[in-house]
Design an enzyme around this catalytic site. Structure first.
Site, PDB file in Angstrom:
ATOM      1  N   TYR A   1       0.831  -1.213   0.000  1.00  0.00           N
ATOM      2  CA  TYR A   1       0.000   0.000   0.000  1.00  0.00           C
ATOM      3  C   TYR A   1       0.866   1.265   0.000  1.00  0.00           C
ATOM      4  CZ  TYR A   1      -4.419  -2.509   1.056  1.00  0.00           C
ATOM      5  OH  TYR A   1      -5.521  -3.309   1.028  1.00  0.00           O
ATOM      6  N   SER A   2       1.660   1.467   1.085  1.00  0.00           N
ATOM      7  CA  SER A   2       2.384   2.729   1.262  1.00  0.00           C
ATOM      8  C   SER A   2       3.469   2.919   0.200  1.00  0.00           C
ATOM      9  CB  SER A   2       3.052   2.761   2.644  1.00  0.00           C
ATOM     10  OG  SER A   2       2.090   2.772   3.655  1.00  0.00           O
TER      11      SER A   2
ATOM     12  N   GLU B   1     -12.681  -5.934  12.921  1.00  0.00           N
ATOM     13  CA  GLU B   1     -11.302  -6.164  13.363  1.00  0.00           C
ATOM     14  C   GLU B   1     -10.572  -4.895  13.776  1.00  0.00           C
ATOM     15  OE1 GLU B   1     -11.481  -8.605  10.072  1.00  0.00           O
ATOM     16  OE2 GLU B   1     -10.052 -10.041  10.902  1.00  0.00           O
TER      17      GLU B   1
ATOM     18  N   SER C   1      -1.749   6.832  11.443  1.00  0.00           N
ATOM     19  CA  SER C   1      -1.079   7.413  12.606  1.00  0.00           C
ATOM     20  C   SER C   1      -2.111   8.020  13.552  1.00  0.00           C
ATOM     21  CB  SER C   1      -0.102   8.497  12.159  1.00  0.00           C
ATOM     22  OG  SER C   1      -0.829   9.658  11.805  1.00  0.00           O
ATOM     23  N   ASN C   2      -1.725   8.220  14.794  1.00  0.00           N
ATOM     24  CA  ASN C   2      -2.686   8.725  15.776  1.00  0.00           C
ATOM     25  C   ASN C   2      -3.220  10.112  15.408  1.00  0.00           C
ATOM     26  OD1 ASN C   2      -2.212   6.345  17.012  1.00  0.00           O
ATOM     27  ND2 ASN C   2      -1.461   7.187  18.957  1.00  0.00           N
ATOM     28  N   GLU C   3      -2.425  10.873  14.678  1.00  0.00           N
ATOM     29  CA  GLU C   3      -2.902  12.181  14.245  1.00  0.00           C
ATOM     30  C   GLU C   3      -3.976  12.029  13.166  1.00  0.00           C
ATOM     31  OE1 GLU C   3       0.285  11.421  14.941  1.00  0.00           O
ATOM     32  OE2 GLU C   3       0.137  12.596  16.793  1.00  0.00           O
TER      33      GLU C   3
END
Lengths: 389, 383
Positions: free
Chosen positions: A129-130, A245, A371-373
């Site tokens: 993906y990335s 999930e 990411s958490n952001e």
């Protein structure tokens, strides 16, 4: 393949006991609580095959495809016991990603070709993906696939591809059409890594392990029959895979394990004599306890047949940040010993605590899986309904 | 938006929720708070009577004490609603705490007082804390016809409004629960002096000094370990009520702040569209969610018959809900900008209320250490 009893008809407790008893006997001791979070296929092959022989390798695939067909409630039990017994993570992109995608969107031929080989371990999958320019902003991906007769020709580069060097197939997101709406024009392709023009180069992570990779594609020919679903609409497919999930991204097992390590280290070093440490430790302990209560609130939704909303990612944020705070506290307790890269000895019986291993490992979950952001941005819009700029 | 989610098979909880909201549409909690503050009062007797009439003061009490015999789930929903609507009459300290002690003691004399508590006719604060909130030395001396009670109690709720004082005293090291009429008895029987200081949330906080107050045998409601057991159980359930109220305070302050930041336009756009504001609001929301799930967990543990697990769950719930409410409301003031610093804006009242409730019966830090000590003790027993 064995025929299954109807696990979903059992009580959670009943299923838990059956699952735990068998796993405890059959998961090799030397694989329990491995320091490596992502062992390679070869390292855990025996366990992988044992699970498949039992028919327990794939908890949520439908029974017809060789899965256990567990509902969300039983799946939670499966994952909880797995973590509690310290079983190693198996290379699970086939089970958790490619498999469900094909079951949902694949052709009959694709299902027949690929699903059995995931279960036998003949195909080991990784997730492409990335890209260097498309991390959090995945829709800006640029790896290109151009139609040429019965094939697509792929050019471009993927990165952060976990365990690609130990895989033989990659689930690839490619751009097939340039569009003003970036989510349009993305296609899912199944690509064999031994194809001419593919180059896999492992990257050392902070723990000096080769666990993720760069994957280069230079004029790689991929048969058009390896497109999953329709051309150009792969974005929706790629986003549809994680259903219930998503709850597991916030499962307390990692911080829970880290806290047991912190407790052992702290006892050994006499840190509990220090009131300031006790205060900090109590906060971490209660954060873990409350994460359990919050996890249970979402698990209950699933048990009652509901579906999860965007709000579930609150668990992922809290869990990953708690994991970090626990391992940071380990460094504080270690004092000058925090200079050591290898494990810190505890007690007289040759025990050791992998302080630096856990500390470094805890950097990752706040970054991966969105990411958490990114998660906070999603929550702001989806849950709080805040306006965009 | 965060709320305490509980099973509600027969709709009792949703009806209760609705009745709190209905009262709140008639009674402006913030306005009542400001009025009480201006008057230097410690209790709004009219509102307290309405709460009694709604059956809230005796919610947990058995029916033969004039109560509704409901449980932790109903208590959580009610307290959450009070917190949300800034209905700041001292429900936890003046209804739950003394009510639970009286019902645990359960004698006819205690039951009579509990009935008065439930119907709002008697205001019966507990006297038990010293100047720092620890156990006060309140001494019962003498025997038979010649008993007297002396000492000073702090943090007395509704001391000036009280009709009766429940005094947690000691006689020769043995606890004794004594009930006194709140006004001085006959001349020469010794004195009760009540003074008060302003409280952060607009209600005055009482100090009561007892100087050789005469006590008759029938004023001793209970003695010995029964008193201590009743007190500990009452503290636990009161902490739980405080946790639920704090969860309500935090959740509503978050909602109001989300609404305010959406409406507030600067640089030509809603300030809620700025990423830095969004991430702060999400963290506040997360705090509120965790507070609510901690209270839900405590309801479940209190409902199951597992005392050790319930004790842990209540400690965790009050610690979490207290920290969350204080943090959320403090950030909420900031996100309201200069408006948040005005007395006119209600958001400051939420912060003052959160600090007050959080400070009662143990701050979060103390509760976490108590949780840890209990867990370590259990582990070493098991080992």
């Amino acid at each position: 393949m064995s025929t299954h009893p109807d696990y979903n008809a059992m009580s959670d407790a009943e299923f838990r006991k059956i699952f735990r008893d068998w796993v405890d006997v059959n998961c090799p001791q030397h694989l329990r609580f491995m320091r490596k979070q992502r062992p390679t296929f070869d390292e855990v092959a025996d366990w992988y095959h044992a699970l498949n022989d039992k028919g327990w390798l794939s908890p949520v695939w439908p029974v017809d495809y060789g899965g256990m067909g567990l509902d969300a409630a039983k799946h939670i039990v499966y994952v909880e016991e797995w973590a509690r017994l310290g079983c190693p993570r198996i290379p699970d992109h086939g089970i958790g990603l490619t498999g469900p995608l094909l079951i949902e969107h694949g052709s009959d031929e694709q299902k027949a070709e690929f699903l059995p080989k995931i279960l036998t371990g003949e195909h080991v999958w990784c997730q492409g993906y990335s890209e260097p320019g498309a991390g959090s902003d995945l829709a800006s991906l640029r790896t290109q696939a151009v139609r040429d007769g019965d094939d697509f020709i792929v050019n471009g580069q993927k990165i952060w591809t976990t365990l690609a060097h130990c895989a033989n197939w990659i689930l690839l997101l490619v751009r097939t059409t340039k569009s003003d709406k970036r989510q349009h024009g993305i296609t899912v392709l199944l690509v064999e890594l031994s194809s001419p023009g593919v180059l896999v180069r492992p990257i050392k992570n902070l723990r000096e392990e080769e666990d993720f990779c760069e994957v280069f594609f230079e004029n790689v020919r991929v048969p058009a029959r390896n497109v999953v679903g329709e051309v150009d609409v792969g974005w929706a497919l790629a986003k549809s895979v994680l259903g219930h999930e998503r709850i597991f991204l916030g499962a307390p097992s990692r911080p829970e394990y880290a806290l047991t390590r912190l407790e052992i280290l702290a006892r050994d070093r006499g840190a509990f004599e220090d009131a300031a440490f006790r205060s900090r430790y109590a906060r971490l302990r209660l954060d873990l306890y409350d994460l359990g209560s919050a996890f249970e609130r979402f698990a209950k939704v699933l048990r009652e047949g509901g579906t999860l909303g965007a709000d579930v990612s609150v668990l992922k944020i809290f869990c990953s940040e708690l994991y970090q705070r626990i391992t940071e506290e380990m460094l504080t307790v270690a004092g000058e010993e925090a200079r050591y890269y290898d494990d810190l000895p505890v007690g007289d019986a040759g025990g050791a605590i992998d302080v630096m291993n856990l500390y470094l490992d805890s950097r990752a979950p706040a970054i991966f899986g969105g990411s958490n952001e990114i998660q906070r941005g999603i929550l702001a819009k989806a849950v709080l309904g805040l306006p965009s700029r | 938006m965060p709320k305490i989610i509980l099973d509600d098979p027969d709709q009792t909880l949703s009806m209760l929720r609705e009745s709190v909201e209905t009262l709140a549409t008639r009674v402006d909690g913030a306005a009542r708070l400001r009025r009480r503050r201006a008057d230097g009062g410690d209790l709004d007797r009219d509102l307290w009577s309405e709460m009694a009439a709604a059956g809230w003061l005796g919610l947990l009490l058995p029916e033969d004490m004039g109560g509704s015999a409901l449980g932790p789930a109903e208590l959580a929903v009610l307290a959450e609603g009070l917190g949300r609507n800034l209905l700041t009459e001292p429900f936890a300290a003046l209804a739950v705490l003394p009510g639970q002690i009286l019902s645990a003691i359960g004698t006819p004399a205690a039951a009579t007082i509990a009935q008065g508590l439930a119907d709002g006719s008697r205001i019966t604060p507990l006297l038990w804390q010293d100047a720092q909130g620890a156990r006060a030395p309140l001494t019962l001396a003498g025997n038979g016809e010649a008993m007297t009670l002396s000492g000073t109690a702090h943090f007395v709720t509704a001391a000036a409004s009280a009709t009766d004082l429940l005094v947690l005293s000691e006689r020769d090291g043995v606890p004794a629960l004594v009930v006194l009429p709140a006004r001085n008895g006959p001349a020469g029987s010794g004195g009760i002096t009540v003074s008060s200081r302003p409280g952060l949330d607009g209600a005055t906080i009482g100090q009561v000094t007892l100087s050789d107050v005469a006590v008759a045998q029938d004023q001793i409601l209970a003695q010995g370990t029964a008193v201590e057991t009743a007190l500990q159980a009452a503290i636990q359930i009161t902490r739980f009520a405080l946790a639920a109220e704090l969860a309500g305070v935090g959740a509503k302050a978050l909602e109001d702040t989300v609404a305010y930041t959406r409406d507030r336009v600067q640089f030509g756009q809603s300030i809620a569209s700025f990423q830095v504001i969004q991430h702060r609001l999400v963290d506040m929301w997360s705090d509120a969610e965790f507070a609510c799930s901690a209270v839900t967990n405590a309801v479940e543990m209190l409902t199951e018959d597992t005392p050790a697990a319930a004790a842990q769950a209540v400690l965790a719930a009050k610690a979490r809900a207290g920290d969350s409410a204080v943090t959320i409301t403090r950030r909420a003031i900031h996100l309201h900008g200069a408006m948040g610093f005005t007395d006119e804006c209600n958001i400051g009242l939420f912060n003052k209320r959160a600090i007050t409730l959080n400070a009662m019966l143990g701050q979060s830090e103390d509760l976490r250490l108590e949780f840890l000590a209990q867990e370590m003790a259990t582990k070493s027993t098991a080992a």
